[in-house]
Design a protein around this motif. Structure first.
Motif, PDB file in Angstrom:
ATOM      1  N   LEU A   1       0.828  -1.199   0.000  1.00 44.81           N
ATOM      2  CA  LEU A   1       0.000   0.000   0.000  1.00 44.81           C
ATOM      3  C   LEU A   1       0.865   1.252   0.000  1.00 44.81           C
ATOM      4  N   LYS A   2       0.567   2.127  -0.958  1.00 34.94           N
ATOM      5  CA  LYS A   2       1.170   3.453  -0.966  1.00 34.94           C
ATOM      6  C   LYS A   2       0.021   4.449  -0.983  1.00 34.94           C
ATOM      7  N   LEU A   3      -0.085   5.230   0.072  1.00 36.17           N
ATOM      8  CA  LEU A   3      -1.236   6.112   0.236  1.00 36.17           C
ATOM      9  C   LEU A   3      -1.344   7.102  -0.915  1.00 36.17           C
ATOM     10  N   ILE A   4      -2.560   7.329  -1.350  1.00 38.80           N
ATOM     11  CA  ILE A   4      -2.827   8.326  -2.380  1.00 38.80           C
ATOM     12  C   ILE A   4      -3.461   9.540  -1.714  1.00 38.80           C
ATOM     13  N   ALA A   5      -2.836  10.689  -1.833  1.00 42.92           N
ATOM     14  CA  ALA A   5      -3.369  11.926  -1.260  1.00 42.92           C
ATOM     15  C   ALA A   5      -2.940  13.091  -2.133  1.00 42.92           C
ATOM     16  N   ASP A   6      -3.654  14.205  -2.009  1.00 47.29           N
ATOM     17  CA  ASP A   6      -3.283  15.389  -2.773  1.00 47.29           C
ATOM     18  C   ASP A   6      -1.954  15.947  -2.277  1.00 47.29           C
ATOM     19  N   LEU A   7      -1.764  15.953  -0.959  1.00 50.02           N
ATOM     20  CA  LEU A   7      -0.519  16.473  -0.386  1.00 50.02           C
ATOM     21  C   LEU A   7       0.029  15.522   0.657  1.00 50.02           C
ATOM     22  N   GLY A   8       1.355  15.425   0.709  1.00 43.32           N
ATOM     23  CA  GLY A   8       2.026  14.650   1.737  1.00 43.32           C
ATOM     24  C   GLY A   8       2.861  15.573   2.606  1.00 43.32           C
TER      25      GLY A   8
ATOM     26  N   ILE B   1      -9.708  18.511  -0.093  1.00 41.82           N
ATOM     27  CA  ILE B   1      -8.319  18.207  -0.457  1.00 41.82           C
ATOM     28  C   ILE B   1      -7.760  17.283   0.623  1.00 41.82           C
ATOM     29  N   SER B   2      -7.194  16.168   0.201  1.00 41.76           N
ATOM     30  CA  SER B   2      -6.681  15.188   1.164  1.00 41.76           C
ATOM     31  C   SER B   2      -5.212  15.437   1.473  1.00 41.76           C
ATOM     32  N   MET B   3      -4.850  15.211   2.742  1.00 37.88           N
ATOM     33  CA  MET B   3      -3.472  15.397   3.199  1.00 37.88           C
ATOM     34  C   MET B   3      -3.039  14.170   3.985  1.00 37.88           C
ATOM     35  N   ALA B   4      -1.821  13.730   3.748  1.00 37.21           N
ATOM     36  CA  ALA B   4      -1.261  12.576   4.460  1.00 37.21           C
ATOM     37  C   ALA B   4      -0.158  13.047   5.390  1.00 37.21           C
ATOM     38  N   ASP B   5      -0.339  12.808   6.675  1.00 42.80           N
ATOM     39  CA  ASP B   5       0.692  13.102   7.671  1.00 42.80           C
ATOM     40  C   ASP B   5       1.548  11.853   7.821  1.00 42.80           C
ATOM     41  N   LEU B   6       2.821  11.950   7.441  1.00 42.92           N
ATOM     42  CA  LEU B   6       3.718  10.803   7.476  1.00 42.92           C
ATOM     43  C   LEU B   6       4.686  10.935   8.643  1.00 42.92           C
ATOM     44  N   PRO B   7       5.086   9.831   9.264  1.00 39.39           N
ATOM     45  CA  PRO B   7       6.040   9.901  10.375  1.00 39.39           C
ATOM     46  C   PRO B   7       7.303  10.662   9.988  1.00 39.39           C
ATOM     47  N   GLY B   8       7.886  11.345  10.952  1.00 40.22           N
ATOM     48  CA  GLY B   8       9.037  12.190  10.684  1.00 40.22           C
ATOM     49  C   GLY B   8      10.232  11.424  10.143  1.00 40.22           C
ATOM     50  N   LEU B   9      10.909  12.043   9.182  1.00 40.98           N
ATOM     51  CA  LEU B   9      12.140  11.482   8.652  1.00 40.98           C
ATOM     52  C   LEU B   9      13.305  11.883   9.553  1.00 40.98           C
ATOM     53  N   ILE B  10      14.423  11.188   9.407  1.00 45.24           N
ATOM     54  CA  ILE B  10      15.665  11.597  10.060  1.00 45.24           C
ATOM     55  C   ILE B  10      16.769  11.539   9.018  1.00 45.24           C
ATOM     56  N   GLU B  11      17.907  12.136   9.329  1.00 49.17           N
ATOM     57  CA  GLU B  11      19.039  12.043   8.411  1.00 49.17           C
ATOM     58  C   GLU B  11      19.416  10.573   8.227  1.00 49.17           C
TER      59      GLU B  11
ATOM     60  N   ARG C   1       0.391  13.824  -4.668  1.00 47.90           N
ATOM     61  CA  ARG C   1       0.533  14.645  -5.869  1.00 47.90           C
ATOM     62  C   ARG C   1       1.436  15.848  -5.623  1.00 47.90           C
ATOM     63  N   GLN C   2       1.432  16.365  -4.399  1.00 46.53           N
ATOM     64  CA  GLN C   2       2.275  17.502  -4.051  1.00 46.53           C
ATOM     65  C   GLN C   2       2.890  17.261  -2.671  1.00 46.53           C
TER      66      GLN C   2
ATOM     67  N   VAL D   1      -3.203  23.183  -5.690  1.00 52.65           N
ATOM     68  CA  VAL D   1      -3.870  21.970  -6.169  1.00 52.65           C
ATOM     69  C   VAL D   1      -4.690  22.259  -7.417  1.00 52.65           C
ATOM     70  N   GLU D   2      -5.429  23.382  -7.420  1.00 51.99           N
ATOM     71  CA  GLU D   2      -6.265  23.711  -8.572  1.00 51.99           C
ATOM     72  C   GLU D   2      -5.427  24.086  -9.790  1.00 51.99           C
ATOM     73  N   GLU D   3      -4.241  24.618  -9.565  1.00 48.60           N
ATOM     74  CA  GLU D   3      -3.329  24.903 -10.682  1.00 48.60           C
ATOM     75  C   GLU D   3      -2.949  23.617 -11.406  1.00 48.60           C
ATOM     76  N   ASP D   4      -2.633  22.570 -10.628  1.00 51.14           N
ATOM     77  CA  ASP D   4      -2.290  21.286 -11.236  1.00 51.14           C
ATOM     78  C   ASP D   4      -3.502  20.637 -11.894  1.00 51.14           C
ATOM     79  N   GLU D   5      -4.672  20.776 -11.261  1.00 46.73           N
ATOM     80  CA  GLU D   5      -5.887  20.202 -11.841  1.00 46.73           C
ATOM     81  C   GLU D   5      -6.203  20.849 -13.182  1.00 46.73           C
ATOM     82  N   ALA D   6      -5.982  22.160 -13.290  1.00 49.72           N
ATOM     83  CA  ALA D   6      -6.242  22.862 -14.545  1.00 49.72           C
ATOM     84  C   ALA D   6      -5.298  22.382 -15.644  1.00 49.72           C
TER      85      ALA D   6
END
Length: 381
Positions: free
Chosen positions: A145-152, A198-208, A228-229, A343-348
Motif C-alpha cells: 500500500l502506498k497512500l494516495i493523497a493530494d498532499l504529503g 483536499i486530502s493530506m497525508a501526515d507521514l512519520p518524521g524522517l531523520i538524516e 501529488r504535491q 492543487v487547482e493549478e495542477d488540476e487545470a
C-alpha cells in the motif's frame, strides 16, 4: 512498531501496509478423447481496487491469505466443451502495488475498479494435450500500500506536522512535545466552504539517513511517492533530534529533507511543493523567518553550512512559503488558500492535457475517415 509476521504482514499500531498472499489459478478440466471433447479452463485469480476496503480489514477477514480459483469442468457427452472454473476476485484498497516475491511489479490499483490478473487458470484437456488438463499458475504475491493523497506532509520529527494536520482538517493524530509521535500515516481532509475537499497525508518524521532506511525510512518514504504535491513543514527555530546529533537551522532542515527525498528517488523532488514555516509563536521567530527567506533565495551561497554529501543536487522552488503557528492558528487560513491555489493549478493543467489528447484523437479519427475510399458506380456512356 509491532511486527506481527515476517512474511505475511507489516503493521504500525493498527496500520497495515504490506501483505503477502498465496494465489493459485484453478486446474483445467479433463478432455473426453472419444468425442474430441475439451475440458473447461481453470478459473483465474484477480485483485481489484475497492474504496471501502482497508489493509487492516482485509488482514482480519482473510487470516490464511490463501486464494484458489475453481477447477474447470470436465468434458462430457452432454457438454463437449467444459465450462470455465469460477474466478476469484480479491478486493484490496485503492493505492495498491501488486508485486511478485522477487519484487517484479505485476500491476497497480490506482482507482476504484482497477483490476490485476495475478494467477491464470490452467488450460482444459484437449487434442493437443492428450486430453490431460494443465494446472493453474501458482504464485506468492505482495500487496504493497502506498497512500494516495493530494498532499504529503514531509518533515523531521516534532516539526508540528500532526498539530498542523489537526488545525487544517478533522484528523486527530497523536500530538506531543517529543519526537516520533506519529508512528503510522494519518489522512486528513481539508474542507472548504464550497464543499471542495483536499486530502493530506501526515507521514512519520524522517531523520538524516532515511534514504538508507534509518528511522522509519523506506517504510514511509514510499507513501510520499503517491502524493501529488509535497508540503514541507519545518520548525522556524530549527531542529535537533537528540543531544548527540547536530543542531539544524530551518534552512538546513529544508536542504536535508530535500536531499533525503532525492537520494530515495530523484523524481520526488520534481513534485510541486509548498513550505510551511511552523511555530511562529516562539521567540525570535520573525528574525529566523527573515534569515530563512534570504537563504532560500540564494541557497548556493549557504551550501557550506551542510556536509558536502548532504547538499541537494537540485533545490526545490516552493510555490508558496507560508509562516504559521499550528498551536495559535496564525496563518492557517492563508495556508488553506495557498494549498487550494496550488492543487487547482495542477488540476487545470491536467484537464488541459486531457482536452488536448481528446482533440488530437478526434482529429486523427476525422482524418482517417476522410482518407477512406468512397465506393460508387460510374455512369456508362
Amino acid at each position: 512498531m509491532v511486527q506481527l509476521s515476517r512474511i505475511c504482514c507489516r503493521k504500525y499500531g493498527n496500520f497495515v501496509d504490506n501483505l503477502r498472499l498465496y494465489v493459485r489459478g484453478g486446474s483445467g478440466g479433463m478432455g473426453l478423447p472419444r468425442v474430441g471433447g475439451e475440458g473447461g479452463r481453470g478459473g483465474d485469480v484477480w485483485v481489484a481496487a475497492k474504496k471501502s476496503e482497508t489493509m487492516k480489514r482485509f488482514h482480519d477477514r482473510h487470516p490464511q491469505k490463501r486464494f484458489v480459483a475453481g477447477v474447470g469442468d470436465n468434458s462430457s457427452i452432454r457438454a463437449i466443451k467444459g465450462q470455465k472454473g469460477k474466478d476469484v476476485l480479491i478486493h484490496a484498497p485503492v493505492g495498491i502495488t501488486v508485486t511478485s516475491d522477487d519484487g517484479k511489479v505485476i500491476g497497480e490499483l490506482n482507482a476504484e475498479g482497477d483490476q490485476v490478473l495475478v494467477a491464470r487458470g490452467g488450460k482444459g484437456g484437449g487434442f493437443h494435450t492428450a486430453f490431460q488438463p494443465r494446472k493453474g499458475q501458482v504464485r506468492q504475491i505482495r500487496l504493497d500500500l502506498k497512500l494516495i493523497a493530494d498532499l504529503g506532509l514531509v518533515g523531521f520529527p516534532n516539526a508540528g506536522k500532526s498539530s498542523l494536520l489537526t488545525a487544517l482538517s478533522h484528523a486527530t493524530p497523536q500530538i506531543g512535545s517529543y519526537a516520533f509521535t506519529t508512528l503510522r500515516p494519518e489522512i486528513g481532509k481539508l474542507m472548504y466552504d464550497d464543499y471542495k475537499q483536499i486530502s493530506m497525508a501526515d507521514l512519520p518524521g524522517l531523520i538524516e539517513g532515511a534514504h538508507l532506511n534509518k528511522g522509519m525510512g523506506h517504510k514511509f518514504l514510499k507513501h510520499v511517492e503517491r502524493t501529488r504535491q509535497l508540503l514541507f513543514v519545518v520548525d522556524v527555530c530549527g531542529f535537533q533530534l537528540a543531544s548527540k546529533t547536530s543542531y539544524r537551522s530551518a534552512f538546513e532542515t529544508v536542504q536535508l529533507l530535500t536531499k533525503e527525498l532525492e537520494l530515495y528517488k530523484k523524481e520526488l523532488v520534481s513534485k510541486p511543493a509548498l513550505l510551511v514555516v511552523n511555530k511562529m509563536d516562539l521567540p525570535d521567530a520573525e528574525h529566523n523567518l527573515a534569515e530563512l527567506q534570504e537563504q532560500l533565495q540564494n541557497p548556493d551561497e549557504f551550501s557550506h553550512l551542510l556536509p558536502e554529501d548532504m547538499i541537494p543536487e537540485n533545490n526545490i522552488i516552493f510555490r508558496h512559503v507560508v509562516p504559521v503557528s499550528a498551536s495559535t492558528g496564525f496563518g492557517i487560513d492563508h495556508l488553506k488558500t495557498c494549498i487550494r491555489e496550488s492543487v487547482e493549478e495542477d488540476e487545470a493543467v491536467a484537464t488541459e492535457v486531457i482536452h488536448q489528447e481528446r482533440l488530437q484523437a478526434l482529429k486523427e479519427t476525422v482524418k482517417a475517415a476522410s482518407a477512406r475510399p468512397s465506393w460508387g458506380y460510374k455512369a456508362s456512356a
